[in-house]
Design an enzyme around this catalytic site. Structure first.
Site, PDB file in Angstrom:
ATOM      1  CG  PHE A  96       3.161   6.502  -6.527  1.00 48.40           C
ATOM      2  CD1 PHE A  96       3.989   7.112  -7.454  1.00 48.40           C
ATOM      3  CD2 PHE A  96       1.816   6.370  -6.833  1.00 48.40           C
ATOM      4  CE1 PHE A  96       3.489   7.571  -8.664  1.00 48.40           C
ATOM      5  CE2 PHE A  96       1.309   6.819  -8.041  1.00 48.40           C
ATOM      6  CZ  PHE A  96       2.148   7.424  -8.961  1.00 48.40           C
TER       7      PHE A  96
ATOM      8  CG  ASP B 107       3.294   0.229  -4.519  1.00 40.58           C
ATOM      9  OD1 ASP B 107       3.663  -0.409  -5.516  1.00 40.58           O
ATOM     10  OD2 ASP B 107       2.669   1.307  -4.588  1.00 40.58           O
TER      11      ASP B 107
ATOM     12  CE1 TYR C  94       1.083   2.234 -14.529  1.00 39.56           C
ATOM     13  CE2 TYR C  94      -1.006   1.084 -14.275  1.00 39.56           C
ATOM     14  CZ  TYR C  94      -0.130   2.059 -13.867  1.00 39.56           C
ATOM     15  OH  TYR C  94      -0.445   2.840 -12.787  1.00 39.56           O
ATOM     16  CE  LYS C  95       4.654   2.198 -12.073  1.00 40.25           C
ATOM     17  NZ  LYS C  95       4.690   3.512 -12.739  1.00 40.25           N
TER      18      LYS C  95
ATOM     19  NE  ARG D  63      10.152   7.783 -13.076  1.00 43.55           N
ATOM     20  CZ  ARG D  63       8.932   7.406 -12.687  1.00 43.55           C
ATOM     21  NH1 ARG D  63       8.666   7.244 -11.395  1.00 43.55           N
ATOM     22  NH2 ARG D  63       7.968   7.226 -13.563  1.00 43.55           N
TER      23      ARG D  63
END
Lengths: 403, 403
Positions: free
Chosen positions: A128, A205, A230-231, A375
Site C-alpha cells: 500500500f 501491515d 475503519y475497514k 475492488r
C-alpha cells in the site's frame, strides 16, 4: 439479474448463520449494494448510542475526571480486547492511537535503531502506498537501501521471494498480510520465520486482514504489526490505528516521537523523557478517546460472532463473487485458492474507473483501484449474498456497455 | 460563601453579555463548579446532534463516497475556518490532524532540515512536557543542543531571555504562547521578530491560547504553530490537533512522516512519494474525520460569540478569580497584568494536591499541577461567575482545613 441468480443468492442468505448481524448496522439509505466495506466499514447502531452516552456522561458529566477514571488506560484496554478477539495477542502488547502511517513511522524507526549496522529494508512494490512512502522517507533520512520485491498483479509476496533478498544486512521486512489490490494472503508465519533466521525484524501491515482473517500473532512469533480500524473494524472515517509489539521487544525498542503520553509518568511533568514500560511507550500524544468509541462496538460484535465464523462467511462470499464474475465473463485478479485470499476480490477491466463511477450513481458501491481494478470488498457481518449478486450483475451490465 | 460574594457573582453574571451561551453546553451532572475547561472543554449540545447526523448520514448513508464528497478536504476546510475565527490566518495555512505531539515532531524536524548547519534549539524549562520531550528526542537523534531558558514560577519567557540565547547557530525557537502553569502570555510578536533577526524559525505552541486569546499569526509573521482542540475548542478527549505553517514556507519545508494523505495524488497509488503542494503536505495518515466533528461546532460557536468578546470575559473571569483568591488569602502564581495573562490562573499552596482531590469529591473541579499548583481554568462560554465564586470559596475552605 436472472431468476436463477436471485434464487441462489436467496438460498445462500437463508443458510447464512451470520445473516442476523446485518440488522445491527445503521441503514444505508439509497445504497443497494455496499461492496466497499474494506475501505470504510458501515456504522453500527450501537455506536450511535455509545457516542451519545459518551458525550452526555463520560465526557459531559465526568469531564476531566474521565482521564483518571478510564481514559488513561483505554488505549491499552481496547488494544487488549482487540488483541484477544482478532490478533491472537496476549494482553499488554496492543495499543490504539495515531494513524497507521504514524505508527508505521514509529515502529520502522524503532526497528532500524534496534538493528544497528544493518542497512537494508525489504518491501514489495505493490504494498500500500503509505507503507512504501513512509519506508522511502525513512530510507532517505537514514541512508538505507530498500530491496523491492515485484509481485504478479493478481498475486503477492512469496517466502521464496523474501528469502532471495534477505541477508545479514536486512534490518526490517515490511509487508502487508493481505494485499490491498489482489487480496493475496501472505504466508505470514513462514516469512516471519525466514526473516528471523537472518536476524531481521518483521513489521506486518494488517489493515486488510484484521477483523476478517483470524490472526495468531503471538503463536506466529510476530515482532511488530500495525493496522487501521475503519475497514473490517467499523471504527469510522479516520478512526485511530493499532500497533502490536511483542512483549519481549518493548524494552529493546524506542520510538522517535517522545510525546508525554508515552512517558512513564506523564503527570509528573518531569524534566526528561523516560519511556513508559510496556506497550504504552509507543504512544506519543493524547490518545483519541472520542475517535475510538465506535471501534469498541465492533470489537464486541466480532466477539459475539466469532472470528472463525466470520472468516468462513468471508471465504464463501468471495468464492461466490468470483463464481458470479466467471459466469458474467469478468476477469478475476485475485487468488483462486481461498487459503491465499483475504476478504475482498479485485476484478480487472480496462473500463474499471468509468464503470465504478457509473455504479456509484445507481447505488452500487465497489471501489476503483488503479490501473484497472474494480475492488469488491465484502464485510461478512454487514454484507448479504443478495447484495453481491445485485452488485456483480450491475457491474456486468455496466461493463457490457463499456465497449 | 458570604452573602456579599454571592450577590457580587450574581451581579457579574447578570451583566455578562455571553451568559446565554452557557445553555449551549451539555449539562454537567453533579459538577457544581467546573474549573478545568482548559484541560478538557465541555461538550456542546450541538455536538450530540452533529455526531448522530454524522453516523446516520455522512458515514452511514454516504459511506465511502464521503471521502470524495467532503472528507478529503475537511481537514483543510476546518483548518481554514479555525484560522479565520481564532488564528488570524488566511486560508490554506492551517490543517487539522494527528496529535499536538506528532505535529510538534513533524514541524520541528522540518524546521531543522530547513536550517542546515545550525545546531541549536531554544526552549524554556517550564514549557509543557510534550514540547520538551519531543524536542529532546529530536536533539538526541540529530545531535543538536537545546538552549534552555529558566522562568519564574509565576511568570514566563521574556524577549530579553530569548535574545540572550539566540545566535547564528539557532535553528528553531519552540515556546508556548500561554504557559500551562502560570498562564504567562508571551510577547509573541516581539519574540518572533527577534528570532527572525537571527535567521531562526519559531514554532509556537498555542494549546493554551487558541479559542480564548485572539491571535494574528499572519500579521505577526509567525512561521509555525500547533495546538490542541480539546481545551477552549471543546473538541472532546483526544480530539485531533492543528498545525499552522505560513504559506511561503510550504514549499521549503518537508516533514518526515511521508504518509499517503500528505502526497500530491494519494489515489494514484504511485511509486514514489511526492509531497502535496500547500498545507496538505503536513498530513500523513488518514485524517480523523469522526474525531474532528465536535470541534466544528465550537468553531461555529466562537464565530457567533466573537473572539474579542470571549477574551474580554476571560480577562474579567481571571481578574475576578484572583480578587477572590486575594480575599480568601490564597497565593496567586499567575501574572497580575491582564495583558500578560491567558485564560486560567494558578494558585499556589503546599497542600494543592490533596485540596484538589478533596474538591473533586464535592463536585468542584480544578486541576492540580505539580509541585504546588491548583489550576483554575475558566472557559468563557461555559463558565459563570457564580461557579468561580462557589469553586474558589470551596477551595479556600478546603485549604483552611489543610493545616
Amino acid at each position: 439479474m436472472t431468476g436463477a441468480v436471485v434464487s441462489r443468492a436467496a438460498e445462500l442468505d437463508a443458510a447464512d448463520p451470520l445473516a442476523g448481524f446485518r440488522e445491527r448496522f445503521v441503514p444505508c439509505g439509497d445504497v443497494r449494494a455496499y461492496l466497499d466495506g474494506n475501505s470504510l466499514g458501515r456504522p453500527l447502531r450501537a455506536s450511535r448510542e455509545r457516542l451519545l452516552r459518551f458525550v452526555d456522561q463520560a465526557w459531559g458529566e465526568r469531564l476531566i475526571r474521565g482521564w483518571d477514571e478510564q481514559w488513561m488506560d483505554e488505549p491499552l484496554r481496547a488494544g487488549d480486547a482487540l488483541g484477544r478477539v482478532a490478533l491472537g495477542a496476549a494482553n499488554g502488547q496492543t495499543v490504539i492511537g495515531d494513524s497507521t502511517s504514524v505508527l508505521l513511522y514509529k515502529l520502522i524507526r524503532a526497528a532500524v535503531d534496534a538493528r544497528p549496522g544493518r542497512t537494508e529494508l525489504v518491501c514489495d512494490r505493490d504494498n500500500f502506498p503509505t507503507d512504501r512512502f513512509v519506508l522511502q522517507g525513512i530510507a532517505a533520512e537514514l541512508g538505507l537501501r530498500v530491496r523491492w520485491i515485484d509481485c504478479a498483479p493478481d498475486g503477492g509476496v512469496t517466502p521464496d521471494q523474501v528469502a532471495h533478498v534477505l541477508g545479514e544486512n536486512t534490518a526490517l521486512v515490511l509487508l502487508s498480510h493481505v494485499a490491498y489490490r489482489s487480496a493475496w494472503l501472505a504466508e505470514l508465519p513462514e516469512i516471519t520465520a525466514l526473516a528471523h533466521q537472518h536476524g531481521a525484524l518483521v513489521l506486518w501491515d494488517l489493515c486488510h486482514s484484521v477483523g476478517v482473517v483470524p490472526l495468531e500473532l503471538d503463536d506466529w512469533g510476530v515482532d511488530l504489526a500495525v493496522g487501521c480500524t475503519y475497514k473490517y473494524l467499523n471504527g469510522g472515517p479516520g478512526a485511530p490505528a493499532f500497533a502490536y509489539v511483542r512483549a519481549d521487544l518493548h524494552e529493546r525498542l524506542q520510538q522517535p516521537i517522545w510525546g508525554w503520553m508515552g512517558a512513564g509518568a506523564p503527570f509528573a511533568m518531569g524534566e526528561t523523557y523516560q519511556p513508559a514500560s510496556g506497550i504504552r511507550r509507543f504512544l506519543s500524544g493524547t490518545p483519541p478517546i472520542l475517535g475510538m468509541q465506535p471501534l469498541l462496538d465492533m470489537i464486541d460484535l466480532v466477539t459475539e460472532a466469532g472470528l472463525p465464523a466470520i472468516r468462513e462467511k468471508s471465504v464463501t462470499l468471495t468464492e461466490y463473487a468470483m463464481a458470479l464474475a466467471d459466469q458474467f465473463g469478468v476477469t478475476v485478479a485475485s487468488p483462486r485458492d481461498g487459503a491465499r485470499r483475504g476478504g475482498h476480490i479485485t476484478l480487472a477491466h480496462p473500463a474499471a474507473r468509468e464503470a465504478t463511477a457509473r455504479l456509484w450513481e445507481i447505488g452500487v458501491i465497489p471501489d476503483f483501484r488503479p490501473p484497472d481494478g474494480v475492488r469488491i470488498g465484502l464485510s461478512p457481518l454487514s454484507t448479504s449474498f443478495a447484495e453481491v449478486a445485485d452488485g456483480l450483475s450491475a457491474l456486468a451490465t455496466v461493463l457490457s456497455h463499456a465497449g
